[in-house]
Structures are given as structure tokens and as C-alpha cells.
Motif scaffolding. Sequence first.
Motif, mmCIF file in Angstrom:
data_model
loop_
_atom_site.group_PDB
_atom_site.id
_atom_site.type_symbol
_atom_site.label_atom_id
_atom_site.label_comp_id
_atom_site.label_asym_id
_atom_site.label_seq_id
_atom_site.Cartn_x
_atom_site.Cartn_y
_atom_site.Cartn_z
ATOM 1 N N SER A 1 0.835 -1.198 0.000
ATOM 2 C CA SER A 1 0.000 0.000 0.000
ATOM 3 C C SER A 1 0.874 1.254 0.000
ATOM 4 N N TYR A 2 0.543 2.217 -0.851
ATOM 5 C CA TYR A 2 1.314 3.455 -0.968
ATOM 6 C C TYR A 2 1.461 4.122 0.402
ATOM 7 N N LEU A 3 0.350 4.294 1.118
ATOM 8 C CA LEU A 3 0.406 4.975 2.406
ATOM 9 C C LEU A 3 1.254 4.205 3.409
ATOM 10 N N ARG A 4 1.106 2.880 3.436
ATOM 11 C CA ARG A 4 1.897 2.085 4.373
ATOM 12 C C ARG A 4 3.383 2.214 4.063
ATOM 13 N N LEU A 5 3.743 2.146 2.798
ATOM 14 C CA LEU A 5 5.142 2.297 2.409
ATOM 15 C C LEU A 5 5.657 3.694 2.723
ATOM 16 N N LEU A 6 4.842 4.699 2.424
ATOM 17 C CA LEU A 6 5.243 6.077 2.697
ATOM 18 C C LEU A 6 5.486 6.274 4.189
ATOM 19 N N TRP A 7 4.595 5.748 5.013
ATOM 20 C CA TRP A 7 4.740 5.891 6.459
ATOM 21 C C TRP A 7 6.024 5.196 6.935
ATOM 22 N N ASN A 8 6.247 3.989 6.485
ATOM 23 C CA ASN A 8 7.451 3.262 6.894
ATOM 24 C C ASN A 8 8.732 4.005 6.516
ATOM 25 N N HIS A 9 8.740 4.593 5.323
ATOM 26 C CA HIS A 9 9.958 5.245 4.851
ATOM 27 C C HIS A 9 10.153 6.631 5.466
ATOM 28 N N GLN A 10 9.079 7.275 5.863
ATOM 29 C CA GLN A 10 9.202 8.600 6.463
ATOM 30 C C GLN A 10 9.319 8.562 7.983
ATOM 31 N N GLU A 11 8.922 7.458 8.609
ATOM 32 C CA GLU A 11 8.924 7.402 10.067
ATOM 33 C C GLU A 11 9.963 6.442 10.646
ATOM 34 N N LEU A 12 10.106 5.240 10.089
ATOM 35 C CA LEU A 12 11.012 4.256 10.687
ATOM 36 C C LEU A 12 12.478 4.672 10.680
ATOM 37 N N PRO A 13 12.967 5.446 9.706
ATOM 38 C CA PRO A 13 14.377 5.871 9.791
ATOM 39 C C PRO A 13 14.620 6.975 10.813
ATOM 40 N N THR A 14 13.589 7.374 11.586
ATOM 41 C CA THR A 14 13.699 8.531 12.474
ATOM 42 C C THR A 14 13.520 8.152 13.941
ATOM 43 N N ASP A 15 13.547 9.178 14.776
ATOM 44 C CA ASP A 15 13.336 9.008 16.211
ATOM 45 C C ASP A 15 11.880 8.752 16.578
ATOM 46 N N GLU A 16 10.956 8.914 15.628
ATOM 47 C CA GLU A 16 9.531 8.847 15.959
ATOM 48 C C GLU A 16 8.959 7.440 15.997
ATOM 49 N N ALA A 17 9.616 6.478 15.365
ATOM 50 C CA ALA A 17 9.013 5.141 15.286
ATOM 51 C C ALA A 17 10.077 4.064 15.243
ATOM 52 N N ILE A 18 9.734 2.930 15.812
ATOM 53 C CA ILE A 18 10.554 1.733 15.721
ATOM 54 C C ILE A 18 9.607 0.546 15.700
ATOM 55 N N CYS A 19 9.912 -0.468 14.912
ATOM 56 C CA CYS A 19 8.975 -1.572 14.704
ATOM 57 C C CYS A 19 9.506 -2.872 15.313
ATOM 58 N N ALA A 20 8.605 -3.615 15.931
ATOM 59 C CA ALA A 20 8.973 -4.877 16.590
ATOM 60 C C ALA A 20 8.996 -6.061 15.630
ATOM 61 N N TRP A 21 8.640 -5.839 14.381
ATOM 62 C CA TRP A 21 8.577 -6.948 13.436
ATOM 63 C C TRP A 21 9.937 -7.184 12.783
ATOM 64 N N ASN A 22 10.136 -8.432 12.349
ATOM 65 C CA ASN A 22 11.387 -8.797 11.690
ATOM 66 C C ASN A 22 11.112 -9.330 10.286
ATOM 67 N N ASP A 23 10.094 -8.746 9.636
ATOM 68 C CA ASP A 23 9.747 -9.164 8.278
ATOM 69 C C ASP A 23 10.837 -8.758 7.298
ATOM 70 N N GLY A 24 11.386 -9.733 6.599
ATOM 71 C CA GLY A 24 12.378 -9.433 5.573
ATOM 72 C C GLY A 24 13.451 -8.488 6.079
ATOM 73 N N ASN A 25 13.654 -7.408 5.324
ATOM 74 C CA ASN A 25 14.665 -6.410 5.682
ATOM 75 C C ASN A 25 14.036 -5.120 6.198
ATOM 76 N N LEU A 26 12.845 -5.246 6.816
ATOM 77 C CA LEU A 26 12.164 -4.063 7.330
ATOM 78 C C LEU A 26 13.029 -3.324 8.353
ATOM 79 N N ARG A 27 13.762 -4.082 9.171
ATOM 80 C CA ARG A 27 14.584 -3.466 10.211
ATOM 81 C C ARG A 27 15.620 -2.511 9.625
ATOM 82 N N ASP A 28 16.030 -2.739 8.389
ATOM 83 C CA ASP A 28 17.032 -1.865 7.765
ATOM 84 C C ASP A 28 16.595 -0.399 7.771
ATOM 85 N N LEU A 29 15.275 -0.168 7.717
ATOM 86 C CA LEU A 29 14.794 1.211 7.650
ATOM 87 C C LEU A 29 15.136 1.963 8.924
ATOM 88 N N HIS A 30 14.982 1.326 10.077
ATOM 89 C CA HIS A 30 15.350 2.017 11.311
ATOM 90 C C HIS A 30 16.857 2.005 11.544
#
Length: 521
Positions: free
Chosen positions: A84-113
Motif C-alpha cells: 500500500s502506498y500509504l503504508r510504504l510512505l509511512w514506513n519510509h518517512q517514520e522508521l528511519p527517524t526518532d519517531e518510530a521503531i517496529c517490533a517486526w522482523n519481516d524481511g529487511n524491514l529493520r534496515d529502515l530504522h
Amino acid sequence: MNKKYFKTNYIMIAFALIFACVSCVDDLNTLPLDEDIKTRENVLTDAESYKQLLAKCYAGLILGGQTGVDDNPDISSINGGFSSYLRLLWNHQELPTDEAICAWNDGNLRDLHDQDWDSSNEFVKAMYYRIALQITYCNNLIKLTSDKPEYKAFSDEARALRALSYYHMLDMFGRGPFVTEEDQIGSFFFPEMVTQKELFKYIEDELTAIETDLAEPRTNEYGRADKGLAWAILAKMYLNAEVYIDEPRYTDAITYCNKIINGGYSIESTYANLFLADNHLRTNEIIFPIAADGNSTQTWGGMTFLLHSTVGGDMPASESGIDGGWGGNRTTKAFVNLFPDVTGTDKRGMFYTEGQNLEIADIFNFRDGYALRKFKNITSTGAVGSNLSFPDTDFPLFRLADFYLVYAEAVLLGGTGGTKGQAVIYINELRARAYGDTSGNITESDLTLDFILDERGRELYWECHRRTDLVRFKKLTGGAYNWPWKGAVANGKATDEKYNVFPIPSSDINANPNLSNISGY
């Protein structure tokens, strides 16, 4: 204005898209004898059918597939819900920052943070292809209406949406393939690459060209583009111009902020109402939403992701109006520290602390890190949304408060057309709403760039702005500002400047000889 705008016949849209694209070959210029075969001529027959095609340009911002709940996904390389565009946009704009961190280990999602992604990361690749696909949807409608002046309004909206996606390409990737309605799509067509300066100029020219023809603010059908969207994109682009093209455009940013501020919008009296299931009633402040509806936009991405992924631990899912939490996203101590009193003096800090640890010892433990309950599938009257799995809450992509803060920042950076005194008035309007009184008000001496960055965090967190803001302040990468687990280290560490943008996927570079990545990738 109709909240149900996106309830469309996606089968018809899919056929219209397929046959509109192949019709450009036109080698025989004949119609099929079988009347049951869908073609442009027997699908696009009236205004309603063109409106359904336009609806796909909007639905592409929130849905991941052609049929219900992201089935028949638009992007084959990743799950429809993830894409989903919005889901991808949110992950890319928030996970590399101080505002969000994700507990999931799907694929290479952790790389964003961790800020250690590369050009083969499947989520970066999906974001890139989703932007490109959204541009293709818009190009298709623009092409199909090019000889139909009666549908010019639809074409102008599609051009605004295309500019939005090109803006996301500019902001996140810095460059990319460039196609318009003039280009034919096929296996032997290699789009030319546009640089940051070329892309900036194109977006600027497009939006100023259609600006006067778009509907006046708040007069179009709900969820559709109007002048406000064009002004918002331009104001944001001008604010970030030194990042994109190494040229200050702060006066232009103020010019477009003034257009927005004088465009009939006003600040919603209750901050929390902007993020509830009836926030479609808050068009006084929301300039452009990505609209969601529990029955007609069912997706595992979009707002479904944003609500469910942020509930876990001891948080009662029912208090968010959903049927369960996914235990994924929460925030870091660095973001919590932006709020002097997490117990609620500043009502924007919607922290859930019960059973949660401020320190993050284990990224993959949802209880490590305070949770945030900003978005809810509950209305301002306390009613639950129409569907417990799929929320009615819209995503406020642009809202007036953002441009009060853009105005203030541009004034401090030397832009003309505004004053520091007026900037303080605007910011105090936001802080009076946040505090419920004037106790949080500031004076001109308090108005600094560092204050504005922090205030943008407090006001706009989880609304897809933080990565862009930190890049502009030179605090996303490097070591000027570290937060927990930045750079995959518990206390955070300096990261490479190349992570200010994402790379064009290696698969596309290998397929298109015209493309190359920014230095470092």
C-alpha cells in the motif's frame, strides 16, 4: 462532500487500464467483434466511467491491489498489504527517524530504522515501484482525456496527484525515471532519468500551470484534489529547496503558506479530532486526506496498518475501535523527550505507558518503547467505526498546522512576505490548542530553528514528515542527533550521509541503462 467517493467498480477500472494502455499500439485500428471484450470504446462511455478511472488514481494511494483486501496485488514482488502506498510512505518517512521503531522482523524491514538499507531492500524497492505505478495511473487518465475538454477537471486532478508522487520521488530518491502521458509504455521503452533540479522544475511548472484551474479550497468532492493540494506541495518543496536544488526558496514557501492560510482553512479546536473515524468532518484544517472507509477501502495497508500496528502489550484494542493489535510500531525515548510532561500537559503527546518500558533493550519486544495512540477508529462522539478490522479514519496528508510551522521556519531563514511576530501568533494558536490555555505560549525570543524542529515533531508526529524534516535540519544522518537504535546501536550512532535518500533499486538500474544512483549506492 461524499466520504464514499472511493467505492468504485475496480473490475471496470482494471479493464479500462489494461485496454487503454494496449490501445496505443493501434496496429490494426479495429474493434473486436465480441462485444463482451472490454475496450476503451465500450468501457469509457460517459462521465461516470471516467470518474471511476480517476478513482483509481486516488485509490492507488491507499489500496494494495485490484480487488478486495489487496488481492490481485498491484506490485507482484511484495505482499499486497505491505505494498500500500500509504503504508510504504509511512514506513519510509517514520522508521528511519526518532519517531518510530517496529517490533517486526519481516524481511529487511529493520534496515529502515537501522539506516543500513541497500538497493536490493524489498521495501525500498516497493516504495519506488509504487510511486512509479501511481504516476502511470495518472498518466493513463491524462492521456485518455487529452482530446476530451469536458473532462479537463479530471485531468487537472490527475496532474496534481502525479505531481504529488513525483514530489515523493524527489524527496525520497532524489532522482528517477521520468514519464508523462506523451510516452508510450512497452518493453523496449527506457525512460530517461531526471535529476533533482529537473524534477523540481517539472513539479513547479506543472502545479503552477494547473493552479488556477483546480477547484477552490474545500469546494471539491471530499478527498479530491483542489488548489490547496497544489499549494501544499509547492510550499513543502520550496521549504526544502536547499536540500533538493541547493537554492533557497523561502520567500516562495511563505507565498504559498499565505495562500493556504488565507484559503478558508482554520485550526480545528480539538487536536485529537483530527485523527478519529469522523475526521472527514475536519476539512476546516485538513487540506488533503488519503481517505479510508471500513467497508469500501479494505486493505491490510493504509490506515488498517497504522491503527493495528500501533496497538499491543496491555493496550485495550477496543479503546482504539479495532478488533486487535499487531504489536508493531511504538516510539523512542528521544521522541518522548520532546514532551516535558508525558502525563498530558501538552495534549498532543498521546503516550500509552502502562506495561511499556521507556528504554528499548529489545527492538523486537513491543513493550520496549512507549506506545502512541494517535489514530483511532472511534468518532468524536464516541461511536466505533463501521468495521472493527478496517478503520474509517482518514490520513491527513496535509493540514493547516503544518503550514503555520513552514511559515515560521521560512521567516527565520530569511524569507520575505511574513514576519516573526505573525509566526509567533500562528504557533501560539497551535500551542493553546495543545495546552488548553496560554500556559504553553512562546515569545519571539523562544522562536528558534531548533524549537521549530521540535515543535514540528510534537505537532506532526506519525504524519509522514519527520524524515524530510530531519534531512533539512541535517540531523537524520551523521552524528549531530542520535536516538535509540539509529545505526543499529542501542544508544544510536552516526550514519552515512548517503542515507538521506533511498537508492533506485538495482533491478531497475540493471534493466534501464539510463538510470544511475546518487553517489554512495
